[in-house]
Design a protein around this motif. Structure first.
Motif, PDB file in Angstrom:
ATOM      1  N   HIS A   1      24.977 -21.368  -0.655  1.00  0.00           N
ATOM      2  CA  HIS A   1      24.670 -22.055  -1.911  1.00  0.00           C
ATOM      3  C   HIS A   1      25.207 -23.489  -1.861  1.00  0.00           C
ATOM      4  O   HIS A   1      26.285 -23.743  -1.308  1.00  0.00           O
ATOM      5  CB  HIS A   1      25.300 -21.293  -3.080  1.00  0.00           C
ATOM      6  N   PRO A   2      24.489 -24.456  -2.458  1.00  0.00           N
ATOM      7  CA  PRO A   2      24.938 -25.861  -2.431  1.00  0.00           C
ATOM      8  C   PRO A   2      26.342 -26.097  -2.990  1.00  0.00           C
ATOM      9  O   PRO A   2      27.037 -27.012  -2.550  1.00  0.00           O
ATOM     10  CB  PRO A   2      23.898 -26.593  -3.279  1.00  0.00           C
ATOM     11  N   VAL A   3      26.802 -25.291  -3.932  1.00  0.00           N
ATOM     12  CA  VAL A   3      28.139 -25.493  -4.494  1.00  0.00           C
ATOM     13  C   VAL A   3      29.218 -25.321  -3.415  1.00  0.00           C
ATOM     14  O   VAL A   3      30.285 -25.923  -3.484  1.00  0.00           O
ATOM     15  CB  VAL A   3      28.387 -24.569  -5.705  1.00  0.00           C
ATOM     16  N   MET A   4      28.920 -24.513  -2.400  1.00  0.00           N
ATOM     17  CA  MET A   4      29.890 -24.289  -1.328  1.00  0.00           C
ATOM     18  C   MET A   4      30.055 -25.525  -0.440  1.00  0.00           C
ATOM     19  O   MET A   4      30.967 -25.592   0.370  1.00  0.00           O
ATOM     20  CB  MET A   4      29.489 -23.070  -0.482  1.00  0.00           C
ATOM     21  N   ALA A   5      29.203 -26.507  -0.618  1.00  0.00           N
ATOM     22  CA  ALA A   5      29.275 -27.736   0.183  1.00  0.00           C
ATOM     23  C   ALA A   5      30.279 -28.733  -0.375  1.00  0.00           C
ATOM     24  O   ALA A   5      30.349 -29.860   0.089  1.00  0.00           O
ATOM     25  CB  ALA A   5      27.890 -28.372   0.265  1.00  0.00           C
ATOM     26  N   HIS A   6      31.064 -28.328  -1.383  1.00  0.00           N
ATOM     27  CA  HIS A   6      32.035 -29.228  -2.017  1.00  0.00           C
ATOM     28  C   HIS A   6      33.445 -28.659  -1.931  1.00  0.00           C
ATOM     29  O   HIS A   6      34.049 -28.323  -2.949  1.00  0.00           O
ATOM     30  CB  HIS A   6      31.661 -29.463  -3.483  1.00  0.00           C
ATOM     31  N   PRO A   7      34.009 -28.561  -0.726  1.00  0.00           N
ATOM     32  CA  PRO A   7      35.379 -28.042  -0.629  1.00  0.00           C
ATOM     33  C   PRO A   7      36.379 -29.007  -1.264  1.00  0.00           C
ATOM     34  O   PRO A   7      36.150 -30.218  -1.317  1.00  0.00           O
ATOM     35  CB  PRO A   7      35.616 -27.924   0.876  1.00  0.00           C
ATOM     36  N   ALA A   8      37.469 -28.450  -1.762  1.00  0.00           N
ATOM     37  CA  ALA A   8      38.545 -29.288  -2.284  1.00  0.00           C
ATOM     38  C   ALA A   8      39.124 -30.082  -1.114  1.00  0.00           C
ATOM     39  O   ALA A   8      39.214 -29.572   0.000  1.00  0.00           O
ATOM     40  CB  ALA A   8      39.610 -28.423  -2.935  1.00  0.00           C
ATOM     41  N   PRO A   9      39.507 -31.336  -1.366  1.00  0.00           N
ATOM     42  CA  PRO A   9      40.081 -32.148  -0.282  1.00  0.00           C
ATOM     43  C   PRO A   9      41.271 -31.450   0.375  1.00  0.00           C
ATOM     44  O   PRO A   9      42.078 -30.815  -0.302  1.00  0.00           O
ATOM     45  CB  PRO A   9      40.523 -33.425  -0.986  1.00  0.00           C
TER      46      PRO A   9
ATOM     47  N   LYS B   1      35.637 -28.077  -5.212  1.00  0.00           N
ATOM     48  CA  LYS B   1      35.563 -29.059  -6.301  1.00  0.00           C
ATOM     49  C   LYS B   1      34.069 -29.301  -6.513  1.00  0.00           C
ATOM     50  O   LYS B   1      33.534 -30.302  -6.046  1.00  0.00           O
ATOM     51  CB  LYS B   1      36.311 -30.333  -5.938  1.00  0.00           C
ATOM     52  N   PRO B   2      33.411 -28.384  -7.210  1.00  0.00           N
ATOM     53  CA  PRO B   2      31.952 -28.409  -7.271  1.00  0.00           C
ATOM     54  C   PRO B   2      31.356 -29.514  -8.143  1.00  0.00           C
ATOM     55  O   PRO B   2      30.166 -29.795  -8.046  1.00  0.00           O
ATOM     56  CB  PRO B   2      31.598 -27.033  -7.823  1.00  0.00           C
TER      57      PRO B   2
ATOM     58  N   PRO C   1      32.424 -33.098  -8.616  1.00  0.00           N
ATOM     59  CA  PRO C   1      33.305 -34.255  -8.406  1.00  0.00           C
ATOM     60  C   PRO C   1      33.022 -35.418  -9.348  1.00  0.00           C
ATOM     61  O   PRO C   1      33.945 -36.143  -9.715  1.00  0.00           O
ATOM     62  CB  PRO C   1      33.065 -34.636  -6.949  1.00  0.00           C
ATOM     63  N   ARG C   2      31.790 -35.594  -9.781  1.00  0.00           N
ATOM     64  CA  ARG C   2      31.472 -36.718 -10.684  1.00  0.00           C
ATOM     65  C   ARG C   2      31.727 -36.383 -12.140  1.00  0.00           C
ATOM     66  O   ARG C   2      32.124 -37.236 -12.924  1.00  0.00           O
ATOM     67  CB  ARG C   2      30.012 -37.135 -10.495  1.00  0.00           C
ATOM     68  N   TYR C   3      31.463 -35.152 -12.546  1.00  0.00           N
ATOM     69  CA  TYR C   3      31.519 -34.785 -13.960  1.00  0.00           C
ATOM     70  C   TYR C   3      32.849 -34.169 -14.380  1.00  0.00           C
ATOM     71  O   TYR C   3      33.247 -34.300 -15.528  1.00  0.00           O
ATOM     72  CB  TYR C   3      30.374 -33.841 -14.295  1.00  0.00           C
ATOM     73  N   ALA C   4      33.497 -33.481 -13.462  1.00  0.00           N
ATOM     74  CA  ALA C   4      34.785 -32.843 -13.761  1.00  0.00           C
ATOM     75  C   ALA C   4      35.653 -32.924 -12.505  1.00  0.00           C
ATOM     76  O   ALA C   4      35.874 -31.928 -11.822  1.00  0.00           O
ATOM     77  CB  ALA C   4      34.564 -31.399 -14.188  1.00  0.00           C
ATOM     78  N   PRO C   5      36.154 -34.123 -12.203  1.00  0.00           N
ATOM     79  CA  PRO C   5      36.865 -34.316 -10.936  1.00  0.00           C
ATOM     80  C   PRO C   5      38.144 -33.493 -10.792  1.00  0.00           C
ATOM     81  O   PRO C   5      38.584 -33.244  -9.683  1.00  0.00           O
ATOM     82  CB  PRO C   5      37.156 -35.812 -10.900  1.00  0.00           C
ATOM     83  N   GLU C   6      38.741 -33.050 -11.902  1.00  0.00           N
ATOM     84  CA  GLU C   6      39.971 -32.259 -11.827  1.00  0.00           C
ATOM     85  C   GLU C   6      39.703 -30.764 -11.688  1.00  0.00           C
ATOM     86  O   GLU C   6      40.623 -29.996 -11.414  1.00  0.00           O
ATOM     87  CB  GLU C   6      40.834 -32.510 -13.073  1.00  0.00           C
ATOM     88  N   PHE C   7      38.462 -30.343 -11.889  1.00  0.00           N
ATOM     89  CA  PHE C   7      38.120 -28.915 -11.859  1.00  0.00           C
ATOM     90  C   PHE C   7      38.160 -28.396 -10.425  1.00  0.00           C
ATOM     91  O   PHE C   7      37.541 -28.958  -9.525  1.00  0.00           O
ATOM     92  CB  PHE C   7      36.723 -28.703 -12.450  1.00  0.00           C
ATOM     93  N   VAL C   8      38.913 -27.317 -10.218  1.00  0.00           N
ATOM     94  CA  VAL C   8      38.978 -26.649  -8.920  1.00  0.00           C
ATOM     95  C   VAL C   8      38.676 -25.177  -9.146  1.00  0.00           C
ATOM     96  O   VAL C   8      39.193 -24.559 -10.080  1.00  0.00           O
ATOM     97  CB  VAL C   8      40.372 -26.800  -8.264  1.00  0.00           C
ATOM     98  N   ALA C   9      37.839 -24.619  -8.300  1.00  0.00           N
ATOM     99  CA  ALA C   9      37.485 -23.205  -8.393  1.00  0.00           C
ATOM    100  C   ALA C   9      37.760 -22.541  -7.056  1.00  0.00           C
ATOM    101  O   ALA C   9      37.626 -23.166  -5.999  1.00  0.00           O
ATOM    102  CB  ALA C   9      36.008 -23.042  -8.759  1.00  0.00           C
ATOM    103  N   GLU C  10      38.148 -21.290  -7.122  1.00  0.00           N
ATOM    104  CA  GLU C  10      38.318 -20.507  -5.908  1.00  0.00           C
ATOM    105  C   GLU C  10      37.188 -19.490  -5.848  1.00  0.00           C
ATOM    106  O   GLU C  10      36.921 -18.788  -6.826  1.00  0.00           O
ATOM    107  CB  GLU C  10      39.657 -19.771  -5.908  1.00  0.00           C
TER     108      GLU C  10
END
Length: 157
Positions: A24-32, A137-138, A140-149
């Motif tokens: 899924h595309p959301v998986m392409a946004h790992p947390a730094p 960090k799915p 990054p532009r709209y909720a940069p502090e949001f982190v999901a596991e």
């Protein structure tokens, strides 16, 4: 120790669907600076023979994560379908034994007063599983502090 609020979404799926989710595309946004992880976890859940904690919608567990042990209390909260929102207290402990004094400022303290003897808390079941996890960090532009596991657990009770 202050409670954190846990928002958990549990889904059951077979291996085919799990593989599809990983694409899924959301998986392409790992947390730094995060890497996928894989670990064996062992959980011991505690209650009385009469399930006094369960009746109060509480869960008390010890978790072995590698060489570390964590003690966790989850309090009652809202549950709708597979989504649960509840308070959680988690802290390291020295080994595979409850350290109830660390939970004296939590709802467990009142429950133990009603139960009477803390020695009535016994392991009621054990869960062993392998957890594969990714921090994302799915948005990054709209909720940069949001982190999901995202975690997949494979195991048995």
């Amino acid at each position: 120790m202050a409670a954190t609020t846990e928002i958990e979404i549990k889904l059951a799926c077979g291996p085919h669907h799990a593989k599809a989710l990983l694409k899924h595309p959301v998986m392409a946004h790992p947390a730094p600076e995060s890497e996928p992880s894989r670990a064996k976890l062992v959980n011991l859940y505690y209650d009385t023979e009469k399930f006094d904690l369960r009746r109060r919608k509480m869960a008390l567990r010890l978790r072995r994560y590698g060489y570390r042990w964590l003690q966790t209390l989850k309090a009652s909260g809202d549950r709708k379908g597979g989504v649960a929102v509840r308070q959680e207290w988690e802290m390291p402990v020295a080994g595979p034994a409850l350290e109830l004094r660390k939970l004296r400022d939590t709802p467990l303290a009142d429950a133990l007063k009603e139960i009477g003897d803390p020695e009535l808390l016994k392991p009621i079941f054990r869960v062993e599983f392998i957890r594969e996890a990714w921090l994302l960090k799915p948005f990054p532009r709209y909720a940069p502090e949001f982190v999901a596991e995202v975690a997949f657990d494979h195991g048995k009770i």
